[in-house]
Design a protein around this motif. Sequence first.
Motif, PDB file in Angstrom:
ATOM      1  N   THR A 140       0.830  -1.210   0.000  1.00 32.45           N
ATOM      2  CA  THR A 140       0.000   0.000   0.000  1.00 32.45           C
ATOM      3  C   THR A 140       0.857   1.249   0.000  1.00 32.45           C
ATOM      4  N   VAL A 141       0.219   2.343  -0.421  1.00 34.23           N
ATOM      5  CA  VAL A 141       0.852   3.659  -0.298  1.00 34.23           C
ATOM      6  C   VAL A 141      -0.246   4.662   0.034  1.00 34.23           C
ATOM      7  N   LYS A 146       4.883   9.798  -1.814  1.00 39.51           N
ATOM      8  CA  LYS A 146       5.400   8.429  -1.896  1.00 39.51           C
ATOM      9  C   LYS A 146       4.738   7.665  -3.036  1.00 39.51           C
ATOM     10  N   ALA A 147       3.478   7.995  -3.307  1.00 40.38           N
ATOM     11  CA  ALA A 147       2.774   7.308  -4.394  1.00 40.38           C
ATOM     12  C   ALA A 147       3.412   7.624  -5.744  1.00 40.38           C
ATOM     13  N   ALA A 149       6.581   8.292  -6.122  1.00 39.79           N
ATOM     14  CA  ALA A 149       8.002   7.920  -6.111  1.00 39.79           C
ATOM     15  C   ALA A 149       8.213   6.604  -6.862  1.00 39.79           C
ATOM     16  N   ALA A 152       6.704   2.692  -6.229  1.00 37.50           N
ATOM     17  CA  ALA A 152       5.509   2.674  -5.383  1.00 37.50           C
ATOM     18  C   ALA A 152       4.524   1.625  -5.896  1.00 37.50           C
ATOM     19  N   GLN A 154       1.483   0.006  -7.555  1.00 40.12           N
ATOM     20  CA  GLN A 154       0.658   0.527  -8.650  1.00 40.12           C
ATOM     21  C   GLN A 154      -0.816   0.307  -8.298  1.00 40.12           C
ATOM     22  N   ASN A 162       1.071   5.996 -10.629  1.00 40.19           N
ATOM     23  CA  ASN A 162      -0.025   6.566  -9.820  1.00 40.19           C
ATOM     24  C   ASN A 162      -0.324   8.029 -10.124  1.00 40.19           C
ATOM     25  N   ASN A 322      -3.193  14.707  -3.093  1.00 37.82           N
ATOM     26  CA  ASN A 322      -3.659  13.331  -2.878  1.00 37.82           C
ATOM     27  C   ASN A 322      -5.124  13.251  -3.280  1.00 37.82           C
ATOM     28  N   THR A 361      -3.745   7.194  -4.208  1.00 35.67           N
ATOM     29  CA  THR A 361      -3.206   6.540  -3.009  1.00 35.67           C
ATOM     30  C   THR A 361      -4.246   5.554  -2.490  1.00 35.67           C
ATOM     31  N   ASP A 696       0.886   3.322   7.642  1.00 37.32           N
ATOM     32  CA  ASP A 696       1.521   2.935   6.385  1.00 37.32           C
ATOM     33  C   ASP A 696       0.806   1.786   5.689  1.00 37.32           C
TER      34      ASP A 696
END
Lengths: 786, 264
Positions: A140-141, A146-147, A149, A152, A154, A162, A322, A361, A696
Amino acid sequence: MSTKIGDRVKRSEDKRFITGAGKYTDDIRQENQAYAAFVRSPYAHANVKGIDASAAEAMDGVIAVLNGAQLTGDGIGNIICGWAVSSKDGSPMNMGAWSALATEKVRYVGDAVAVVIAETDALARLGAEAVEVDYEELPTVVKADKALAEGAPQIHENAPGNQIFDWEIGDQAATDAALATAAHITEVDITNNRLSPNPMEPRAAIATYDAAEEHYTLYTTSQNPHVARLVLSAFYNVAPEHKLRVIAPDVGGGFGAKIYIYPEEITCLWASMKTNRSVKWTSDRSEAFMTDAHGRDHITNARMGFDADGKIVGFKVDTIANVGAYMSLFSSAVPTYLYGTLMSGQYDMPAIHCNVRTAYTNTVPVDAYRGAGRPEATYLIETMMERAAREMAMDPAELRRRNFIQSFPHQTPVILAYDAGDFPKILQMAQESADVAGFATRKAEAASRGMLRGLGYSTFIEACGLAPSAAAGSLGAGVGLWESAEVRMNPVGTIEVLTGSHSHGQGHETTFAQIVADRFDIPIENVKIVHGDTDKVQFGMGTYGSRSAPVGMSAVVKAMDKVEAKIKKIVAHVLEADEADLVIEGGAVSVAGTDKQMLWHEIGLAAYMAHNLPEGMEPGLKETAFFDPVNFSFPSGAFICEVEVDPETGTTEIVQFTSADDFGTIINPMIVEGQVHGGVAQGIGQALLEQVIYDDDGQLLTGSYMDYTMPRADDLPFFTIDHHATPSPNNPLGVKGCGEAGAIGAPPAVINAITDAIGAEGLAMPATPMNVWRAIQAAKSSIAAE
Amino acid sequence: MYSTKYHNPASIDAATAALSSGEEAKVLAGGQTLLPTMKQHLAEPSDLVDIRGIAGMADISANGATLTIGAAATHASVADNADVQSLCPALAGLAAHIGDPAVRHMGTIGGSMANNDPAADYPAAALAMNATIVTNSREIAADDFFDGLFATNLEDGEIITAIRFETGAKCGYAKFPNPASRYAMVGVFVAQTGGGVRVAVTGAGDDGVFRHAGLEAALSADWSEGAVAGVDISPGGLLSDFHGDSAYRANLIGVMAKRAVAAS
């Protein structure tokens, strides 16, 4: 007693609300009704390998267990996003599919995979607990940066990395060039905290299918029932519009979260057809935290450049927003056209560039929440202005004054053209009300008690009354942004107004009646406002974005123009007078300077009896109007917040909060003040208290009021509210809208005040006692290190 | 189907009989924790034994400096009781700030003690004053009663009937509420009684309510706000969450101790 625009008329709807006689969706009882409970994913990201409903189906009282494969098999369409936003390279947004009931994959905790229909609510919930879903957990993200990056997880196949889009507004080259010349640059990295909307009434729906008529009726908690019907019909294929009635009865608060058409309403409609039962669902508070669209959640780096005199030369913004696991109705517009276009604030900025990337996300969808994009822009601009003032050792009010836009109309570099305002005036009013001159004395007195006192400003502008339809359409909007009204004068002279605006706490039944009573000089009790039912009211766009006064009331005024014109023709004909000599006054239309008049009910009877009408005139007295504004309206305001911080615990007390708002013409000051109170309360909530936290693994840590801090009465001060009106030139009443100002303007005022009190930069929202205490400790240790 | 048998015994004997009748029987007092837990399907007791109808169970009495509070006395009745207010105003004040009015008029001191929520207020008072927990079968000193998060050394079928406090010269309680739940994020009860100076901390310990030796030593030597300032309060063994990490809670223990002394 005549009622005028500007009177503090008490709210006529409150009698039923405060005596418990309101009729909300959950109060609706249909014959033969059954209850829905959703089977929701406990995982933030997982493949659905199988659903075993046999145990649930065998339970007493369970009528049916339905899943996503059946739903899509019946042709129910995927949930849409209402605004197509393209990337700066011209490519369309990468939108993943969103089915009302997930089929192959779940993407956030709470994603529904099946629904249990049962004879009672309790049995439906027990049935849902008995459905066994075979999940295959996936990584997960939850954070947008971070999504985006490398590496991450998919989330949607068709959104590589993402990313949904990479959008920009403004002139990058000009802004870079301007910043290169700047004498001073203020740079920040800030986040705008994620919020849960928490209307007092949770979402609910009750759907009824009439098999003989092939007709559906849906009662639901909607801010815009006509849009709901359009989308349910045209995109989700539930039924054609004439076979679908949507009613939003009394609705207990929306704040944006009730604009959208959610999986639950779609599923209830479909399930009512599948089971031939009325199907009811009422969210509990835990479901609301999990499934209502959240707000905000931005990560931003920004640089603002100034010349040697403190004049802004350029502003460059880079934001990651987000969007959650799926694209909700306005999710694409909120961080773009409702955000980037506001980057000029109240200031004359020659160059602006704002870049926004949006990310999927494993969290619930994020969409408009009171203010929608404008609070994020305002928080960024206004905390930066104050930081810049500190860095340049200038008075923060003086820095603002040097940069205020002074003449109108003013074309900003980011699409919007402001039409009216007086920013120095409202700042001065706020400073006088807040006794800024006496602040140093108050600060010294507080220090003698060991308290840190601080003062912070926020001078802000917002774009309300979303408009014009053609312009919005050219930017990708999927809806028109006009509003409709029908004004009906009855044979007895009473008036009904059918408006496409929807009231869910705003007091429309009072304020809309007020403008009619003012115009026709009849008792306000003789005016009824009808809204919220697609079978009663002509198509309308609903209520969001502070649009009901500037757009909705304007349509009423246009319809009243037509009614008045017809009234005057009838009266002139009956009294054998010249239309130009007629005066509307005291419940009658009179011929000026004579005793000749027709009372209001006499006019109504004349119109409907049609015994003596001008030749060729149609009988009756009702007129419809549609109002499509030529521009947004631009409410502006100056807020000053004064706080005391307890350095031992980091606790902040707001000791004084002062606002000076320019809402244009004010219809009902009492209701406007209530809107300011509520908006500021939500803004203070964002600044001090509220934050949605996912761990997280995508588990919601703030899933109840045990952990999500809602503002309470004792968190709030008494408010000092002033107004100064520069009427909007773009609508007949000169109104601008007031619903969101408090939520937009308050957060930076609070954070600026705390920053002033503690003398430490970089304080994040919410400024909880721990966060403030940590900032104080960090400042102490950095001083010690020097 | 979740079904639960409700018992409303008039005597302790009837209550213990009811408790042993069910597979998973639970004592019900004010129900402010148990009932919400059941609503969320997180607890499924076979039987609920409501002890509020037992004669004398909610009585509050004073004998010299000794306060005896019945297990079923609500927080509101403790807060409003004249004997509690005169013998131990800190205890009355503590009770007056538990939860909200609805909770205070239902929740009971016995329920709070038996549940031993790590953020509950009463355990701090009981431990600081080394109260005696009276049950249907024995008397337990607070020092021996608490046994970690949500745990006590009550035995199966044992029912708290009263809490007895030997009040002393000086008592004070200061609480820093969690911003959301308003449970104690840190609550410090300081007491100077016949048993000496004792300081109990609730809301902060990762093993529930605990005594703080450093604060007790400092306040034994000098009962003053200033004495607290010099005490080193370690974040070790303290709870951490997004409302307050262990360092912040350690700071709050010192601040609340100071304020509790000031209020004593």
